[in-house]
Design a protein around this motif. Structure first.
Motif, PDB file in Angstrom:
ATOM      1  N   GLY A 138       0.837  -1.191   0.000  1.00 36.46           N
ATOM      2  CA  GLY A 138       0.000   0.000   0.000  1.00 36.46           C
ATOM      3  C   GLY A 138       0.870   1.237   0.000  1.00 36.46           C
ATOM      4  O   GLY A 138       2.071   1.165   0.275  1.00 36.46           O
ATOM      5  N   SER A 160      -1.305   4.125   4.202  1.00 35.11           N
ATOM      6  CA  SER A 160      -2.343   3.117   3.946  1.00 35.11           C
ATOM      7  C   SER A 160      -2.728   2.337   5.201  1.00 35.11           C
ATOM      8  O   SER A 160      -3.766   1.674   5.230  1.00 35.11           O
ATOM      9  CB  SER A 160      -1.878   2.141   2.863  1.00 35.11           C
ATOM     10  OG  SER A 160      -0.715   1.432   3.292  1.00 35.11           O
ATOM     11  N   ARG A 204      -0.384   0.212   6.847  1.00 34.94           N
ATOM     12  CA  ARG A 204       0.429  -1.012   6.973  1.00 34.94           C
ATOM     13  C   ARG A 204       1.128  -1.072   8.332  1.00 34.94           C
ATOM     14  O   ARG A 204       1.027  -2.067   9.067  1.00 34.94           O
ATOM     15  CB  ARG A 204       1.469  -1.083   5.861  1.00 34.94           C
ATOM     16  CG  ARG A 204       0.899  -1.100   4.456  1.00 34.94           C
ATOM     17  CD  ARG A 204       2.003  -0.933   3.421  1.00 34.94           C
ATOM     18  NE  ARG A 204       2.789   0.271   3.668  1.00 34.94           N
ATOM     19  CZ  ARG A 204       3.923   0.568   3.071  1.00 34.94           C
ATOM     20  NH1 ARG A 204       4.444  -0.267   2.194  1.00 34.94           N
ATOM     21  NH2 ARG A 204       4.563   1.686   3.344  1.00 34.94           N
ATOM     22  N   ALA A 239      -5.467   0.289   2.033  1.00 37.63           N
ATOM     23  CA  ALA A 239      -5.650   1.716   1.744  1.00 37.63           C
ATOM     24  C   ALA A 239      -6.517   2.303   2.851  1.00 37.63           C
ATOM     25  O   ALA A 239      -7.508   1.680   3.267  1.00 37.63           O
ATOM     26  CB  ALA A 239      -6.311   1.929   0.392  1.00 37.63           C
ATOM     27  N   ASP A 240      -6.114   3.458   3.357  1.00 34.40           N
ATOM     28  CA  ASP A 240      -6.898   4.174   4.367  1.00 34.40           C
ATOM     29  C   ASP A 240      -7.182   3.316   5.606  1.00 34.40           C
ATOM     30  O   ASP A 240      -8.265   3.370   6.175  1.00 34.40           O
ATOM     31  CB  ASP A 240      -8.212   4.654   3.750  1.00 34.40           C
ATOM     32  CG  ASP A 240      -8.881   5.741   4.590  1.00 34.40           C
ATOM     33  OD1 ASP A 240      -8.162   6.491   5.269  1.00 34.40           O
ATOM     34  OD2 ASP A 240     -10.126   5.824   4.576  1.00 34.40           O
ATOM     35  N   HIS A 287      -7.981  -4.085   1.407  1.00 31.25           N
ATOM     36  CA  HIS A 287      -8.656  -3.974   0.108  1.00 31.25           C
ATOM     37  C   HIS A 287      -8.821  -5.356  -0.519  1.00 31.25           C
ATOM     38  O   HIS A 287      -9.920  -5.765  -0.862  1.00 31.25           O
ATOM     39  CB  HIS A 287      -7.859  -3.055  -0.823  1.00 31.25           C
ATOM     40  CG  HIS A 287      -8.285  -3.113  -2.248  1.00 31.25           C
ATOM     41  ND1 HIS A 287      -9.523  -2.691  -2.673  1.00 31.25           N
ATOM     42  CD2 HIS A 287      -7.637  -3.570  -3.365  1.00 31.25           C
ATOM     43  CE1 HIS A 287      -9.629  -2.871  -3.981  1.00 31.25           C
ATOM     44  NE2 HIS A 287      -8.504  -3.397  -4.422  1.00 31.25           N
ATOM     45  N   ILE A 298      -2.982  -1.774  -6.079  1.00 29.19           N
ATOM     46  CA  ILE A 298      -2.794  -0.690  -5.114  1.00 29.19           C
ATOM     47  C   ILE A 298      -3.543   0.564  -5.573  1.00 29.19           C
ATOM     48  O   ILE A 298      -4.189   1.252  -4.767  1.00 29.19           O
ATOM     49  CB  ILE A 298      -1.285  -0.402  -4.923  1.00 29.19           C
ATOM     50  CG1 ILE A 298      -0.611  -1.596  -4.228  1.00 29.19           C
ATOM     51  CG2 ILE A 298      -1.070   0.878  -4.116  1.00 29.19           C
ATOM     52  CD1 ILE A 298       0.906  -1.491  -4.179  1.00 29.19           C
ATOM     53  N   LEU A 331      -6.757   2.630  -3.852  1.00 31.61           N
ATOM     54  CA  LEU A 331      -6.735   4.082  -3.654  1.00 31.61           C
ATOM     55  C   LEU A 331      -7.967   4.722  -4.292  1.00 31.61           C
ATOM     56  O   LEU A 331      -8.577   5.627  -3.716  1.00 31.61           O
ATOM     57  CB  LEU A 331      -5.462   4.656  -4.266  1.00 31.61           C
ATOM     58  CG  LEU A 331      -5.105   6.099  -3.901  1.00 31.61           C
ATOM     59  CD1 LEU A 331      -4.911   6.254  -2.407  1.00 31.61           C
ATOM     60  CD2 LEU A 331      -3.857   6.541  -4.647  1.00 31.61           C
ATOM     61  N   LYS A 337     -10.951   4.119  -2.120  1.00 31.01           N
ATOM     62  CA  LYS A 337     -10.869   4.977  -0.939  1.00 31.01           C
ATOM     63  C   LYS A 337     -11.361   6.389  -1.273  1.00 31.01           C
ATOM     64  O   LYS A 337     -12.169   6.977  -0.559  1.00 31.01           O
ATOM     65  CB  LYS A 337      -9.433   5.023  -0.443  1.00 31.01           C
ATOM     66  CG  LYS A 337      -9.156   6.134   0.579  1.00 31.01           C
ATOM     67  CD  LYS A 337      -7.678   6.417   0.676  1.00 31.01           C
ATOM     68  CE  LYS A 337      -7.443   7.769   1.339  1.00 31.01           C
ATOM     69  NZ  LYS A 337      -6.029   8.149   1.374  1.00 31.01           N
TER      70      LYS A 337
END
Length: 235
Positions: free
Chosen positions: A4, A8, A10, A187-188, A192, A223, A227, A230
């Motif tokens: 990510g 993101s 992680r 993501a965020d 995902h 990835i 995004l 998101k």
């Protein structure tokens, strides 16, 4: 592997699993059993270890020796009555120096005298000394030489082969593709998609280098998809 962009989630996920940050929602399961991890001591008790991204400030005490850094995570085991067993310190340090091929003139030399790659191996060795079942590596090869990178990737594969759970966080997609069997795209702060490494390969591509590049492009697309989702949800 956790993939990510910056921000993101992680590293935040790694800190939650390691008991450094509280979980907002969800649960942690080890081999199917739900476990409570509210603080780092809980994680250690469940044999979870985190090698942090900030090696110099969170992973080592630079002025202390290689041996002393190696045993910080198991101090209760080597000093059960308040007195450090120097023989056990020596044995643990020598074992990890040999196992990880750490280049140091002596186990008594300060960690600050070592190269970045060897300092990282000391951090990894410190946590391997706890005999973890789950090892989380946050940007494990950042700022180290190519030889040390290859050795750390090989260690990851060896640990997985031995039945350990290894979570690798890396900004280098080629590293994730080389080290990991599955990759979670984030993501965020949310998951995902979980991808099997094999599904990112092009079965018709025979050249290893071209195959890796093609897999990188496919992972990059996932990835970007995360995004986009998101941004759409926030819009």
């Amino acid at each position: 592997g956790l993939a990510g962009l910056l921000g993101s989630g992680r590293s935040a996920l790694a800190r939650v699993v390691a008991g450094i940050e509280p979980a907002v929602s969800g649960e942690i399961r080890i081999k199917g059993t739900r476990v409570a991890v509210r603080r780092p001591a809980d994680a250690v008790a469940h044999r979870i270890a985190l090698v942090p991204e900030a090696r110099a400030t969170q992973g080592i005490i630079p002025a202390h020796s290689v041996a002393d850094n190696m045993v910080m995570s198991v101090i209760g085991r080597i000093a059960p009555k308040g007195f450090v067993d120097r023989v056990r310190v020596r044995d643990i340090a020598e074992d990890m120096i040999a196992r990880l091929s750490i280049k140091t003139a002596s186990r008594d030399h300060a960690v600050s005298t070592l190269s970045g790659g060897n300092q990282q191996k000391v951090v990894i060795g410190k946590w391997l000394a706890t005999e973890p079942e789950i090892l989380i590596l946050d940007e494990p090869t950042a700022g180290i030489d190519i030889g040390s990178k290859a050795e750390i990737i090989r260690l990851v594969r060896d640990l997985a082969q031995a039945g350990k759970g290894v979570i690798v966080i890396s900004s280098e997609l080629s590293e994730l593709l080389t080290a990991c069997d599955r990759i979670l795209v984030m993501a965020d702060g949310r998951a995902h998609q979980m991808l099997d490494r094999a599904d990112l390969d092009d079965p018709e591509e025979r050249d290893p280098e071209h195959a890796l590049q093609a897999a990188e492009r496919r992972l990059q697309i996932e990835i970007q998809k995360a995004l986009t989702i998101k941004e759409a949800s926030h819009g």
